[in-house]
Enzyme design. Structure first.
Site, PDB file in Angstrom:
ATOM      1  N   GLY A  48       0.838  -1.187   0.000  1.00 58.02           N
ATOM      2  CA  GLY A  48       0.000   0.000   0.000  1.00 58.02           C
ATOM      3  C   GLY A  48       0.874   1.239   0.000  1.00 58.02           C
ATOM      4  O   GLY A  48       2.077   1.172   0.276  1.00 58.02           O
ATOM      5  N   GLN A  53       3.189   9.982   1.219  1.00 56.79           N
ATOM      6  CA  GLN A  53       4.472   9.273   1.124  1.00 56.79           C
ATOM      7  C   GLN A  53       5.253   9.654  -0.129  1.00 56.79           C
ATOM      8  O   GLN A  53       6.462   9.436  -0.180  1.00 56.79           O
ATOM      9  CB  GLN A  53       4.264   7.762   1.168  1.00 56.79           C
ATOM     10  CG  GLN A  53       3.846   7.262   2.538  1.00 56.79           C
ATOM     11  CD  GLN A  53       3.692   5.767   2.540  1.00 56.79           C
ATOM     12  OE1 GLN A  53       2.670   5.245   2.107  1.00 56.79           O
ATOM     13  NE2 GLN A  53       4.714   5.083   3.008  1.00 56.79           N
ATOM     14  N   CYS A 101       6.834  -0.291   6.939  1.00 58.98           N
ATOM     15  CA  CYS A 101       6.383   0.864   6.171  1.00 58.98           C
ATOM     16  C   CYS A 101       7.496   1.314   5.232  1.00 58.98           C
ATOM     17  O   CYS A 101       8.669   1.337   5.624  1.00 58.98           O
ATOM     18  CB  CYS A 101       6.010   1.997   7.130  1.00 58.98           C
ATOM     19  SG  CYS A 101       5.386   3.478   6.316  1.00 58.98           S
ATOM     20  N   LEU A 102       7.112   1.672   4.018  1.00 51.33           N
ATOM     21  CA  LEU A 102       8.090   2.159   3.044  1.00 51.33           C
ATOM     22  C   LEU A 102       8.768   3.440   3.525  1.00 51.33           C
ATOM     23  O   LEU A 102       9.875   3.749   3.114  1.00 51.33           O
ATOM     24  CB  LEU A 102       7.407   2.399   1.690  1.00 51.33           C
ATOM     25  CG  LEU A 102       6.779   1.152   1.041  1.00 51.33           C
ATOM     26  CD1 LEU A 102       5.981   1.549  -0.185  1.00 51.33           C
ATOM     27  CD2 LEU A 102       7.845   0.124   0.701  1.00 51.33           C
ATOM     28  N   HIS A 143      -3.485   1.270   8.110  1.00 50.57           N
ATOM     29  CA  HIS A 143      -2.100   1.759   8.063  1.00 50.57           C
ATOM     30  C   HIS A 143      -2.007   2.953   7.102  1.00 50.57           C
ATOM     31  O   HIS A 143      -1.447   3.997   7.445  1.00 50.57           O
ATOM     32  CB  HIS A 143      -1.178   0.615   7.618  1.00 50.57           C
ATOM     33  CG  HIS A 143       0.244   1.003   7.440  1.00 50.57           C
ATOM     34  ND1 HIS A 143       1.234   0.581   8.290  1.00 50.57           N
ATOM     35  CD2 HIS A 143       0.867   1.760   6.498  1.00 50.57           C
ATOM     36  CE1 HIS A 143       2.404   1.076   7.885  1.00 50.57           C
ATOM     37  NE2 HIS A 143       2.199   1.792   6.783  1.00 50.57           N
ATOM     38  N   GLU A 144      -2.555   2.783   5.903  1.00 45.75           N
ATOM     39  CA  GLU A 144      -2.492   3.859   4.902  1.00 45.75           C
ATOM     40  C   GLU A 144      -3.357   5.049   5.325  1.00 45.75           C
ATOM     41  O   GLU A 144      -2.969   6.207   5.134  1.00 45.75           O
ATOM     42  CB  GLU A 144      -2.911   3.348   3.526  1.00 45.75           C
ATOM     43  CG  GLU A 144      -2.051   2.218   2.972  1.00 45.75           C
ATOM     44  CD  GLU A 144      -0.552   2.485   2.976  1.00 45.75           C
ATOM     45  OE1 GLU A 144      -0.125   3.658   2.939  1.00 45.75           O
ATOM     46  OE2 GLU A 144       0.217   1.506   3.037  1.00 45.75           O
ATOM     47  N   HIS A 147      -1.610   7.479   7.489  1.00 47.00           N
ATOM     48  CA  HIS A 147      -0.750   8.442   6.779  1.00 47.00           C
ATOM     49  C   HIS A 147      -1.522   9.714   6.419  1.00 47.00           C
ATOM     50  O   HIS A 147      -0.957  10.808   6.413  1.00 47.00           O
ATOM     51  CB  HIS A 147      -0.162   7.831   5.508  1.00 47.00           C
ATOM     52  CG  HIS A 147       1.005   6.932   5.739  1.00 47.00           C
ATOM     53  ND1 HIS A 147       2.165   7.343   6.363  1.00 47.00           N
ATOM     54  CD2 HIS A 147       1.202   5.623   5.410  1.00 47.00           C
ATOM     55  CE1 HIS A 147       3.022   6.337   6.417  1.00 47.00           C
ATOM     56  NE2 HIS A 147       2.457   5.285   5.851  1.00 47.00           N
TER      57      HIS A 147
END
Length: 178
Positions: A48, A53, A101-102, A143-144, A147
Site C-alpha cells: 500500500g 508518502q 512501512c516504506l 495503516h495507509e 498516513h
C-alpha cells in the site's frame, strides 16, 4: 510512463500533516498523483501507499495486498485507488500483528488494529464505494489511512519492546516457519 517518486522518510514534515481532501477526482493534478503513486508502489515490495508518502498532501491511498518477500502470506487483490477514504469500526476486536512501512525502512513492529471495518471511498470514476474489510487487508487500509491523518504505524505501538529491526524480525519469522 510516470516518473517514480522518492518515498518520504520518517522525519519528513509531510508525514506528520493531515492530508487535504480531494475536491475533483478528474483534476489533471489528481490523476498525475495517482499515476505517480501506482508507479512508485510498483517498484517496491509494499502492499500500500498514501499520497503523503510521495510528497503530496492529498487524501488518496492505494491498497494492493499481494504476497511479497515482506508479506509472504498476504492475500492477492487488485491494487485499489481510494480517494477521500474513511472507515467505521464494525467490531471492537483488535489484533496485534507485524507491520512495516516504506517510509520507515529497516523496522518492523507489532501493531494493534481493528479486525473488521466498513470502508467508504470515492473511486477514480467518482463513484462512492462501500466495502467490508477484515484481517490483513483491513490492516493495510488502517495503516495507509493513518498516513492521511499525519500518523505512522509507530504511533500505534503499545510497547517499545514490540519494535524490531528488520533483521531481528526476519530471524523471528524464520524461526516460526522453520
Amino acid at each position: 510512463m510516470t516518473r517514480v517518486r522518492e518515498i518520504a522518510q520518517l522525519g519528513a514534515k509531510i508525514l506528520r500533516q493531515k492530508a487535504e481532501a480531494v475536491a475533483d477526482v478528474c483534476d489533471v493534478e489528481i490523476l498525475q498523483i495517482i499515476e505517480a503513486m501506482q508507479s512508485t508502489l510498483a517498484t517496491t515490495a509494499g502492499v500500500g501507499i498514501a499520497a503523503p508518502q510521495i510528497g503530496q498532501s492529498k487524501r488518496i491511498i492505494i491498497v494492493a495486498s499481494r504476497p511479497t518477500p515482506r508479506y509472504p502470506s498476504a492475500p492477492l487483490m487488485e491494487p485499489t485507488v481510494m480517494i477521500n477514504p474513511d472507515f467505521e469500526v464494525l467490531s471492537e476486536t483488535q489484533e496485534k500483528s507485524w507491520e512495516g512501512c516504506l517510509s520507515v525502512p529497516g523496522i518492523r513492529a507489532l501493531v494493534p488494529r481493528y479486525r473488521d471495518i466498513m470502508i467508504r471511498y470515492t473511486d477514480q470514476q467518482g463513484g462512492l464505494v462501500e466495502l467490508k474489510l477484515n484481517g490483513f487487508v483491513a490492516r493495510i487500509f488502517q495503516h495507509e489511512f493513518d498516513h492521511l491523518e499525519g500518523k505512522t504505524y509507530l504511533d500505534r505501538v503499545e510497547n517499545n519492546a514490540d519494535i524490531f529491526s528488520e533483521s531481528e524480525y526476519l530471524k523471528l519469522v524464520d524461526g516460526i516457519h522453520a
